[in-house]
Motif scaffolding. Sequence first.
Motif, mmCIF file in Angstrom:
data_model
loop_
_atom_site.group_PDB
_atom_site.id
_atom_site.type_symbol
_atom_site.label_atom_id
_atom_site.label_comp_id
_atom_site.label_asym_id
_atom_site.label_seq_id
_atom_site.Cartn_x
_atom_site.Cartn_y
_atom_site.Cartn_z
ATOM 1 N N VAL A 107 0.831 -1.212 0.000
ATOM 2 C CA VAL A 107 0.000 0.000 0.000
ATOM 3 C C VAL A 107 0.859 1.253 0.000
ATOM 4 C CG1 VAL A 107 -1.696 1.331 1.303
ATOM 5 C CG2 VAL A 107 -1.939 -1.150 1.134
ATOM 6 N N ARG A 108 1.731 1.397 1.015
ATOM 7 C CA ARG A 108 2.605 2.570 1.149
ATOM 8 C C ARG A 108 3.838 2.165 1.942
ATOM 9 N NH1 ARG A 108 -2.140 4.813 3.337
ATOM 10 N NH2 ARG A 108 -1.128 4.745 5.373
ATOM 11 N N LEU A 109 4.915 2.946 1.804
ATOM 12 C CA LEU A 109 6.145 2.637 2.524
ATOM 13 C C LEU A 109 5.945 2.720 4.033
ATOM 14 C CD1 LEU A 109 8.889 4.438 0.401
ATOM 15 C CD2 LEU A 109 8.414 1.993 0.527
ATOM 16 N N ASP A 110 5.139 3.689 4.500
ATOM 17 C CA ASP A 110 4.959 3.827 5.940
ATOM 18 C C ASP A 110 4.210 2.643 6.535
ATOM 19 O OD1 ASP A 110 2.705 5.083 4.461
ATOM 20 O OD2 ASP A 110 1.872 5.348 6.465
ATOM 21 N N VAL A 111 3.418 1.938 5.708
ATOM 22 C CA VAL A 111 2.745 0.736 6.202
ATOM 23 C C VAL A 111 3.778 -0.349 6.490
ATOM 24 C CG1 VAL A 111 1.082 -1.079 5.646
ATOM 25 C CG2 VAL A 111 0.591 1.291 5.013
ATOM 26 N N CYS A 112 4.814 -0.415 5.656
ATOM 27 C CA CYS A 112 5.897 -1.371 5.909
ATOM 28 C C CYS A 112 6.581 -1.065 7.239
ATOM 29 C CB CYS A 112 6.918 -1.344 4.772
ATOM 30 S SG CYS A 112 6.332 -2.119 3.253
ATOM 31 N N ASP A 113 6.724 0.213 7.570
ATOM 32 C CA ASP A 113 7.300 0.589 8.865
ATOM 33 C C ASP A 113 6.433 0.074 10.001
ATOM 34 O OD1 ASP A 113 9.347 1.931 7.568
ATOM 35 O OD2 ASP A 113 8.323 3.868 7.629
ATOM 36 N N THR A 114 5.117 0.182 9.829
ATOM 37 C CA THR A 114 4.193 -0.333 10.852
ATOM 38 C C THR A 114 4.318 -1.842 10.980
ATOM 39 O OG1 THR A 114 2.640 1.465 10.385
ATOM 40 C CG2 THR A 114 1.777 -0.452 11.547
ATOM 41 N N LEU A 115 4.418 -2.536 9.857
ATOM 42 C CA LEU A 115 4.592 -3.987 9.891
ATOM 43 C C LEU A 115 5.858 -4.369 10.653
ATOM 44 C CD1 LEU A 115 3.610 -4.916 6.210
ATOM 45 C CD2 LEU A 115 2.237 -5.234 8.255
ATOM 46 N N MET A 116 6.924 -3.610 10.429
ATOM 47 C CA MET A 116 8.176 -3.877 11.148
ATOM 48 C C MET A 116 8.001 -3.640 12.643
ATOM 49 S SD MET A 116 10.383 -5.023 9.030
ATOM 50 C CE MET A 116 11.798 -4.947 10.152
ATOM 51 N N ASP A 117 7.281 -2.578 12.999
ATOM 52 C CA ASP A 117 7.029 -2.291 14.416
ATOM 53 C C ASP A 117 6.229 -3.408 15.081
ATOM 54 O OD1 ASP A 117 8.362 0.114 14.154
ATOM 55 O OD2 ASP A 117 6.524 1.310 13.877
ATOM 56 N N GLU A 118 5.406 -4.097 14.285
ATOM 57 C CA GLU A 118 4.596 -5.200 14.816
ATOM 58 C C GLU A 118 5.351 -6.532 14.795
ATOM 59 O OE1 GLU A 118 1.475 -4.969 16.091
ATOM 60 O OE2 GLU A 118 1.507 -2.806 15.837
ATOM 61 N N ASP A 119 6.684 -6.451 14.587
ATOM 62 C CA ASP A 119 7.560 -7.638 14.636
ATOM 63 C C ASP A 119 7.183 -8.695 13.596
ATOM 64 O OD1 ASP A 119 9.685 -9.164 15.581
ATOM 65 O OD2 ASP A 119 8.417 -10.268 16.987
ATOM 66 N N ILE A 120 6.864 -8.231 12.388
ATOM 67 C CA ILE A 120 6.464 -9.183 11.355
ATOM 68 C C ILE A 120 7.630 -10.058 10.883
ATOM 69 C CG2 ILE A 120 6.905 -7.661 9.365
ATOM 70 C CD1 ILE A 120 4.249 -8.797 8.190
ATOM 71 N N MET A 121 8.867 -9.589 11.105
ATOM 72 C CA MET A 121 10.009 -10.361 10.614
ATOM 73 C C MET A 121 10.184 -11.686 11.345
ATOM 74 S SD MET A 121 11.366 -9.007 7.989
ATOM 75 C CE MET A 121 12.817 -10.056 7.915
ATOM 76 N N THR A 122 9.703 -11.775 12.565
ATOM 77 C CA THR A 122 9.843 -13.040 13.298
ATOM 78 C C THR A 122 9.049 -14.161 12.630
ATOM 79 O OG1 THR A 122 10.321 -11.934 15.388
ATOM 80 C CG2 THR A 122 9.492 -14.201 15.508
ATOM 81 N N PRO A 123 7.729 -13.992 12.370
ATOM 82 C CA PRO A 123 7.009 -15.078 11.684
ATOM 83 C C PRO A 123 7.487 -15.301 10.246
ATOM 84 C CG PRO A 123 5.571 -13.164 12.030
ATOM 85 C CD PRO A 123 6.796 -12.937 12.835
ATOM 86 N N ILE A 124 7.910 -14.239 9.552
ATOM 87 C CA ILE A 124 8.411 -14.440 8.183
ATOM 88 C C ILE A 124 9.666 -15.302 8.205
ATOM 89 C CG2 ILE A 124 9.511 -13.301 6.218
ATOM 90 C CD1 ILE A 124 7.661 -10.986 6.538
ATOM 91 N N THR A 125 10.585 -14.970 9.097
ATOM 92 C CA THR A 125 11.823 -15.750 9.207
ATOM 93 C C THR A 125 11.513 -17.199 9.551
ATOM 94 O OG1 THR A 125 13.023 -13.782 9.945
ATOM 95 C CG2 THR A 125 14.047 -15.902 10.378
ATOM 96 N N CYS A 126 10.583 -17.407 10.496
ATOM 97 C CA CYS A 126 10.206 -18.771 10.878
ATOM 98 C C CYS A 126 9.545 -19.509 9.723
ATOM 99 C CB CYS A 126 9.273 -18.738 12.091
ATOM 100 S SG CYS A 126 10.064 -18.194 13.612
ATOM 101 N N TYR A 127 8.776 -18.778 8.894
ATOM 102 C CA TYR A 127 8.168 -19.424 7.726
ATOM 103 C C TYR A 127 9.242 -20.028 6.836
ATOM 104 C CZ TYR A 127 6.578 -19.950 2.962
ATOM 105 O OH TYR A 127 6.365 -20.471 1.715
ATOM 106 N N TYR A 128 10.277 -19.253 6.530
ATOM 107 C CA TYR A 128 11.337 -19.771 5.653
ATOM 108 C C TYR A 128 12.065 -20.944 6.306
ATOM 109 C CZ TYR A 128 10.786 -16.068 2.230
ATOM 110 O OH TYR A 128 10.278 -15.245 1.246
ATOM 111 N N HIS A 129 12.330 -20.835 7.582
ATOM 112 C CA HIS A 129 13.065 -21.901 8.266
ATOM 113 C C HIS A 129 12.242 -23.175 8.381
ATOM 114 C CE1 HIS A 129 15.937 -18.876 10.448
ATOM 115 N NE2 HIS A 129 16.071 -18.883 9.139
#
Length: 639
Positions: A107-129
């Motif tokens: 949608v927008r770059l600032d939405v990606c910032d919000t996703l990062m604030d919500e710790d989205i990288m943890t489930p994404i990383t676990c998905y790949y692993h």
Amino acid sequence: MGKVKKQKPNRNKRNVVAVSNESDGEEQLIVDSKETAIQTVLDQLQSANVEEKYCGLQTLAILIENPDNIEQVTTRGVVKVAAPLLLDSANSVRNAAAGALRNLSAVRLDVCDTLMDEDIMTPITCYYHEHAAEWTPSNSSTKDEDSDTYIQCTNLLMNLCESSELAVKYVGQSKILDILPKYLQLSIFGSEIVIATLQCLFVIVEDNPLAIERIKSNSEAQLQSLICLEGSNPDILLIKTVAAGVIINMCSGDVSKLPTDVINRVLSILANSLSVDHKLACNQLSSSVPLADASGKVAALKGNESKVLDNQIKAVLQMLDAQQSAIEIIANICSCDDGDEVTDGESSDEEPDEEICNNGDDTMLSEDKLPPMVMEALVSLDIFTKVWARTELPPQNVMMILKEYEGSQLVYNKLHSVQTRALLCINNMLSTLPIDSLGGVNGIYKIWLDAGKLTFKQNTENINLLESATAVMRASLDKIKLKENGNINECNLFNNMALSDIEMMLTGIKECETPEIRSNLIRMIGILALLLVNNLNEVTSNVICTITEFIIEQAHKENDVWVLAEAIDTLVDLYSEDETDMLAARVKLVDKLSILAPILKNKARQQRRLPKEYKVLVSTATSNLPRFIKYKKTRLSNL
């Protein structure tokens, strides 16, 4: 970044938010309020029932299609609840979560910032692993669904890495860089998975030494094989183009580090991608798209007809993606950003280095910065003409047909994206390529006129297009100015310029609310005035004085210090020529600049947190202005 196609909520499951309207076969979203809808989604996502979770994710996908819902979706904690569903035991839930989150990230770059604030990288990383490390289509009972989940997750990861350095850091600390290369095997995973993987790697590897080393060690041979693929189908063209981009990013953008045969192959791939006639392809697609009836409704195609059209749309999108990627790669190759960084701790009113203040007199010309063989290839392959052709859209009737049919709306949006990227690339190429290879002064003048039509003669709300078009106008005049030190009397392009000719430009600047566009236009009309200095007469003198007074008036109204600095720097450039002394006296330039000097200095102190290039501009203008006032005052006193 496109969106996944809209999936309809499960009709067989009761849903108090999304219900089926059987009369017209379309899903309708009926909500008492946003708050009720979002609370319902939260309840469903936290259910133990697979169908409830799936239905909640599909409702979320419908909600985020409306931009008005984005803020509440991101502030009510929906992401924190939805993201862990990337790891759900049900394939359908993982797939729906990946699609919804990927769409949200686009949608927008600032939405990606919000996703990062919500710790989205943890489930994404676990998905790949947990799910991607060992997966292949052959060991999956739900091949298509799992393939789509991987593609959506990888596109989500790409969007996050494109907007967040922290996301890139997370990737470097995980095993993702060891997992992604496995998906470059075209014979096993197919073109769509390979494309998604390459696009993600293209973003991650850029300016990332750790990622470069990891990918070099386990993917270099695979990437070399991908750029050697035979065939010209859109998916193959896209694979080769993005693979070429990854290879360039792996040498930190310095193409000269690559072997000669690889350089030639890479540049040939870019040229081939841009040789496909995008307007013809879109014209042909519009002939297959169903048209709206008298009531404005479009009858959806069914069966084989629908499948054929979907494949045609997919092929056009892949072709446009290949062209956009090629354009972005060429823009990076032609980028000459060698400015020294100004740290946040430096004061805006400190004396800048002499190197900054000498206006680049002793620096290397940008035309000399490309390796000779790269320059030769860009010229011989006629890359500039090919990129410029991408600034032109298909006919208006074709664009309207593509926009009206839901299935082809992505093509409509992608055409505008390609057009904007092409203009930005042209901006870089204008400063890099020799003027003789661009059609000489007359060729550049035509580019200026065509960019002007995009800027002033179209009622557009596309800010990105306006910014890139005005950048091309500015760069075009800069190129002409540099030709024989601006002595272009022989072509008589601007000698008959009258006040009426610039009124539209001045009005455009007055009405412009975007600083970047104002800056481009102010600099552009300043260069235009400078070109007129070579042929002073009553008409051109009036034009120069009008431009001067306009820029001074705008400077007093300007809130952004860097745009104010641009305006002042423009005036300093214009009146640095001794031939302008009489004009400077006529407009009382010294007195007016003396009033602006403390305004600039105060704003520079107030607005210290600026991007690097803006800090250099403000610092230079702040330092140069008092010197210029002193110099010009002495000159005028002798008149």
